[in-house]
Each structure stands twice: as C-alpha cells, then as structure tokens.
Design an enzyme around this catalytic site. Structure first.
Site, PDB file in Angstrom:
ATOM      1  CE  LYS A   1      -3.770  -2.471   2.144  1.00 35.49           C
ATOM      2  NZ  LYS A   1      -4.412  -2.932   3.400  1.00 35.49           N
TER       3      LYS A   1
ATOM      4  CD  GLN B   1      -3.384  -4.301   6.698  1.00 33.38           C
ATOM      5  OE1 GLN B   1      -3.235  -3.413   5.880  1.00 33.38           O
ATOM      6  NE2 GLN B   1      -4.189  -5.326   6.485  1.00 33.38           N
TER       7      GLN B   1
ATOM      8  CG  ASP C   1      -9.807  -0.081   5.585  1.00 32.00           C
ATOM      9  OD1 ASP C   1      -9.587  -0.480   4.425  1.00 32.00           O
ATOM     10  OD2 ASP C   1      -9.092  -0.376   6.564  1.00 32.00           O
TER      11      ASP C   1
END
Ligand code: NDP
Length: 306
Positions: free
Chosen positions: A51, A95, A118
């Site tokens: 990412k 994460q 997200d």
C-alpha cells in the site's frame, strides 16, 4: 470463458488515479494516505508495504507508521487522533488484525469518518446503506463492482448471489450492487453458512460473488452455465514444490468452475489488486471531500465509481 484480469484492470485504474493526483496537485493539494501497522503479522507487513509503495508510485503523500505489537489501545487512539488532525493526511488505514489488547471497533469509531478510507466507520456504513454518494465504500466490494463494470458485465436487473455476509466483503458488496442507479440495480441474494441448499441458491446467479475463506469450496455444481464468478477468497494451501511451501487459491475450484462460467476472476490476480487500486481511489475521494473539490454525483459520473 472470459478471464477477468484484475491485475490489468487495476493497473489501468491506477493510471487514472495517477492522472487525478496530478490534477489535484495543480490545485495545490497532494492527497495523503497514512497506513498504520501494529505488530509483525507476516501478511500485514506485506499488505502495508504494498500500500505504501503503490501510493508513492501514484504520487500520493504516504506516511507509514509501524508500532510494536505491545502498543496499548490508548497509545493507538492518540496516534489516530493525531492523524485525524493532520492536514497532510486525507486517508487513514489501520491494518487489521490488531493485537488482542486493542479493540478494533473502538479504533474504527475514533477515526474521522471523512478519512476512513476502509469505509468501516458506522457513519460510512450507514451512508452506503442509504445510497449517499459521499460514502467511503470498503475497498474490496468497490473493487468487485468495478471489475464487473470494466468487464461490461450487466449489473442492472441481474441476479447477484453473494456467498458470505461479513462487514468487510459480503454485506457491503450486496448493498453496493442493490443501490439505485449506475453500477447497481441488481437483484441481490445473500447466502452464508446457515443457508440451506446452497448449490440451488448459487445456481440462480447471473453473477456469483464468493467471500467465505474456504479454499476451493465452490464447485461446478454451484454454478449456472455462463454465469460470471467473482472469487474474493485468498487461502494458502500446502504446496511443497513451491519455494514458499504454499500457494494461494480462492474460494472457488477454479479449473472446474472456469469450464462452466461465462467469465471468472483468477486467484491471485483477480480481486486482490483491485482492493489496493480502490484504496488509492478512496484516498482521492477522501481528499476531494475534505478540500471541497468533491464532484457531485451524476449519472455519467457517479462519485461512488471513481
Ligand atoms: P469472514 O470469515 O469474516 O466471513 C466469512 C463469511 O462466509 C461468513 O459470513 C460465513 O458465514 C460465510 N461462510 C463460511 N463458510 C461458509 C460455507 N461453507 N458456506 C456458506 N457461507 C460460508 O471472511 P471475510 O469476508 O473477511 O473474507 C472472506 C475471504 O475473502 C477470505 O478468504 C479473505 O482472505 C478474502 N479477502 C480477500 C480480499 C481481497 O482483497 N481479495 C479482501 C478481504 C478478504 P456466517 O456469517 O454464517 O459465519
């Protein structure tokens, strides 16, 4: 059978994102993404590295924060608060999975919903359910929708069967495809581990989306001739002949299903690359929302589809 090449489609979308980043930079704005890793979960280390690398390649400002696995919840919440207030950061991704001393829902609720790339904050989940085009939509569901659109698979009026009802994939992809308007208007059925006669349900699908985390579970008997199959699953199975000792497979038994399907995504190289591409697109959307450069949705340019 048409192989849906997620890697190639994601590369094309990343090129568009790179262009859009340049446009924003001409307005004096550099979209910024902060990725937070707590601990040393091996798969998470790889995801975070990817990412960070891709966001830099696309010209975004990228901030990677690595914290020890012993980090307390209070310390993580302090970092989230700092990132919420940092004007250089438009998107924050913490994460998953987090170590056991940290309550993930609490962390998500403390994110600024405008920076929640997200799409897990309750406000964004609610906005998605309501069809609000300013919703930040979870990356994997958005990637599935975009794969269908880019492959010219008709969604409007199609019967979509989603297998799996997680908040990460199953539920949001169902909500997304039943939205009124472009990229939506499907008739959606959601199945899960308690569903009776699963093959009978899945055989009704024009589009079958599978996100269950069970290696090669979906067989030819589950699939109607000519259906489009989107395999979200990522599972490791032992493969002593491979250098890593394992190989990645999806939730779909690819070889036998590919013989029956009209179109199918491979694993790897299907949904996976799209998830990261959509994270970048979400960061851009978050940036536009925060800087007032948000383009209102229209039928030809629905903001829910970058
Ligand atoms: P979860 O474990 O959170 O959810 C799995 C869902 O599948 C549950 O709703 C469960 O039902 C259902 N399920 C499990 N077994 C069966 C079965 N035998 N028949 C029918 N339904 C079943 O998984 P996630 O949604 O987080 O992830 C699913 C898969 O997708 C995993 O392999 C994951 O690695 C992968 N993934 C891939 C991503 C990508 O970028 N490609 C991103 C995210 C996930 P119930 O609710 O009844 O328990």
């Amino acid at each position: 059978m048409n192989l849906i090449d997620g890697k190639a489609i994601a590369a094309r979308i990343n090129e568009e994102t790179r262009e859009r980043v340049l446009q924003l930079k001409r307005h004096g704005v550099t979209p910024g993404l902060a990725v937070v890793l707590v601990g040393d979960h091996p798969a998470s280390i790889v995801y975070v590295r990817n990412k960070d690398r891709i966001s830099q390649e696309l010209g975004l400002y990228s901030r990677k924060v690595e914290l020890p696995g012993t980090t307390s919840q209070a310390d993580l919440l302090r970092l989230v608060d700092e990132l919420n207030r940092d004007p250089q950061v438009h998107g924050i991704l913490v994460q998953s999975p987090l170590p056991p001393q940290i309550d993930e829902p609490t962390v998500v609720r403390n994110l600024d919903p405008l920076k929640d790339v997200d799409g897990f904050h309750p406000l964004n989940v609610g906005k998605l359910a309501m069809g609000d085009p300013t919703a930040l939509v979870p990356c994997t569901p958005r990637g599935c929708q975009r794969l269908l659109l880019e492959s010219n698979v008709p969604i409007s009026g199609a019967h979509v069967v989603v297998v799996g009802r997680s908040m990460l994939v199953g539920k949001p992809v169902a909500l997304l495809l039943m939205q009124k308007g472009p990229g939506g208007d499907a008739t959606v059925t959601v199945a899960h581990s308690r569903s009776r006669n699963l093959p009978e349900i899945t055989r009704q699908a024009d589009i079958l989306i599978v996100a269950i985390g069970q290696a090669q579970f979906i067989r030819a008997e589950h699939v109607r001739e000519g259906a489009t199959v989107i395999d979200v699953g990522i599972n490791r199975i032992n493969s002593p002949s491979r250098p890593a000792g394992y190989r990645l497979v999806g939730d779909v038994a690819f070889d036998e299903v590919a013989e029956k399907a009209g179109a199918i995504t491979p694993v790897p190289g299907g949904v996976g690359p799209m998830t990261i591409a959509m994270l970048m697109a979400n960061t851009l959307q978050a940036c536009r929302l925060q800087t007032g450069l948000h383009q209102p949705a229209s039928p030809t340019n629905p903001s829910i589809i970058p």
